[in-house]
Design a protein around this motif. Sequence first.
Motif, PDB file in Angstrom:
ATOM      1  N   LYS A 255       1.029  -1.194  -0.103  1.00 52.82           N
ATOM      2  CA  LYS A 255       0.019   0.056  -0.040  1.00 52.82           C
ATOM      3  C   LYS A 255       1.003   1.399  -0.066  1.00 52.82           C
TER       4      LYS A 255
ATOM      5  N   TYR B 259       3.189   2.052   2.237  1.00 50.31           N
ATOM      6  CA  TYR B 259       4.045   2.537   3.361  1.00 50.31           C
ATOM      7  C   TYR B 259       5.430   1.718   3.925  1.00 50.31           C
TER       8      TYR B 259
ATOM      9  N   VAL C 119      -7.526   9.259   4.448  1.00 53.84           N
ATOM     10  CA  VAL C 119      -6.618   8.349   3.537  1.00 53.84           C
ATOM     11  C   VAL C 119      -6.236   7.243   4.296  1.00 53.84           C
ATOM     12  N   TRP C 120      -5.669   7.396   5.330  1.00 56.23           N
ATOM     13  CA  TRP C 120      -5.020   6.556   6.289  1.00 56.23           C
ATOM     14  C   TRP C 120      -6.129   5.438   6.891  1.00 56.23           C
TER      15      TRP C 120
ATOM     16  N   LYS D 203      -8.615   4.688   5.329  1.00 53.42           N
ATOM     17  CA  LYS D 203      -9.181   3.881   4.106  1.00 53.42           C
ATOM     18  C   LYS D 203      -7.887   2.954   3.913  1.00 53.42           C
ATOM     19  N   ASP D 204      -6.584   3.293   3.974  1.00 61.24           N
ATOM     20  CA  ASP D 204      -5.614   2.397   3.679  1.00 61.24           C
ATOM     21  C   ASP D 204      -5.607   1.237   4.844  1.00 61.24           C
TER      22      ASP D 204
ATOM     23  N   ALA E 150      -8.494  -1.224   3.858  1.00 58.65           N
ATOM     24  CA  ALA E 150      -7.807  -2.101   2.833  1.00 58.65           C
ATOM     25  C   ALA E 150      -6.912  -3.014   3.262  1.00 58.65           C
ATOM     26  N   ILE E 151      -6.003  -2.811   3.828  1.00 56.28           N
ATOM     27  CA  ILE E 151      -4.987  -3.749   4.482  1.00 56.28           C
ATOM     28  C   ILE E 151      -5.682  -4.626   5.240  1.00 56.28           C
TER      29      ILE E 151
END
Lengths: 150, 354
Positions: A47, A49, A134-135, A137-138, A141-142
């Motif tokens: 993603k 990071y 955004v974090w 959402k990420d 998703a993770i």
Amino acid sequence: VNQLRMLVLLVLLGLGASASADELLMARITQPFPEAMNNLQETIRAKGYVVSRVQRVDVGLTASGFQTAEYRLVFFGKQAEIRELSAAYPELIPYLPLTIVVFAEGDDTLVLTTDPLKLGEFFNKPELLKRFGVWGKDVRAIFDDVSRIP
Amino acid sequence: MFRFLTLLASLLFLGVNAAMAAEPPARPDGARLYAQRCSACHGADGRGGVGVPLALPAFLSSVDDAYLRKTVRLGRPGRVMPAFTLLTDAEVEAIVAHIRSWPGQMRPKTPSHDRITGNAVRGKTLYDRHCTACHGVHGEGGHGTGVTLSRPRSAPILAPALNNPGFLAAASDALIKTTLVNGRDGTPMRSFLKQGLKERDINDIVAYVRAFEQMPPPPGARVLESASPVLVRVSPYSVEETVEKVKTAVGAANMRLIRVQTLDQGFVADGKENHDQTIVYSCDFGFLNEALKVDPRVGLFLPCRVTVLRHAGKVQVMTINPKRLSRIFNNAELNDLCEQMYKVYVEILEESVL
């Protein structure tokens, strides 16, 4: 011009009204701990990071004579974001980098973290809501990705 | 010009909404929502884990959909189960439908939501005799909060907190009565009818349990309140000196120093770190062990971490505020630990800037 600004603000507030946060985000990975840890870190990297550190809490506990299942903390983030946010908003530093708790529960592994959008509630910084969103959402998703890996 | 723009924005807004309204809403996927929102605690198949097992046929056969819906919506304040206020009604419905798809359960009859009349004073006497051993003197429930490490593995569930506002709002009198009459297979809850109580006795107990609603919120549902998410002190010393003082303060608090690192360590190359943002990690492993026993999720804010930073010409020492974070876990049994941790952090901060 002021009226136009007000209109834009009203529209933005309307759009942001749904930006409420869960307290905690949690997911169950139906894999043993070692595989889940590997997959989690790979997914975080996929993603975009950086995993900056893995804290082995279980090792500290067992070294101190306490029994525990596998228990780790994964710290991650993006260098530019960490640098920029910590410089402008030093009060965020105790909450940075982002952290995911990973622990074994029988044959499964649980992962959890605070919903990053919670930081918006904590610090009342409307200008940062987009970033926290955004974090959030990420991270969702993770968690979705790792919990779907067979 | 402004009127025109307002009109345009309104039309756009209405247009978007109208378009959204015209499309049939996608039906929420209950299995997916359950996996995302529930399975971490209740298990992928509802057999429990951090949370209590849901897939007990005796449980699902005795509770109606309204109970499940309200439980999802309201949670159990202070007892770990969060209130899922962000889910839509359709999403809650989909989760309930997914739970209802599990095998082995009989669909419960639609229970009456009428109040059951009984003598609460007499009910208290019966409650004290028959219920307190599991549900507590004040209906506070079994010790522990359903979290894996605080629950004996041999026990399938903890006795629920009958005085919890979430439970009282979700459970109808009929549901409580049915549980008392039939018991619940797979749990320690036995049929009190079979143990010799009469229907009148059971009605009196139901009336007493319902009377918990008239009492002040129990300590087990208390959530700590604290405004600031961080604790901060200004240091009169340099960053380096303050870090040394934090290390001394950590030792004085009987904590073991784990490491000192910059915030950006792991993100930048060695030697390029910003030492104006330094973090001191430390831990009282005995305390950590106790906290994890109460709630394995608290590792999110442990081990202890104190940040020393220079900003706008001032050196500050900073930590999270455990009292502010207590709410996140919705676990009243963590309140005392969060209070303790708050005091330790304040002591370390004060000592560091003395």
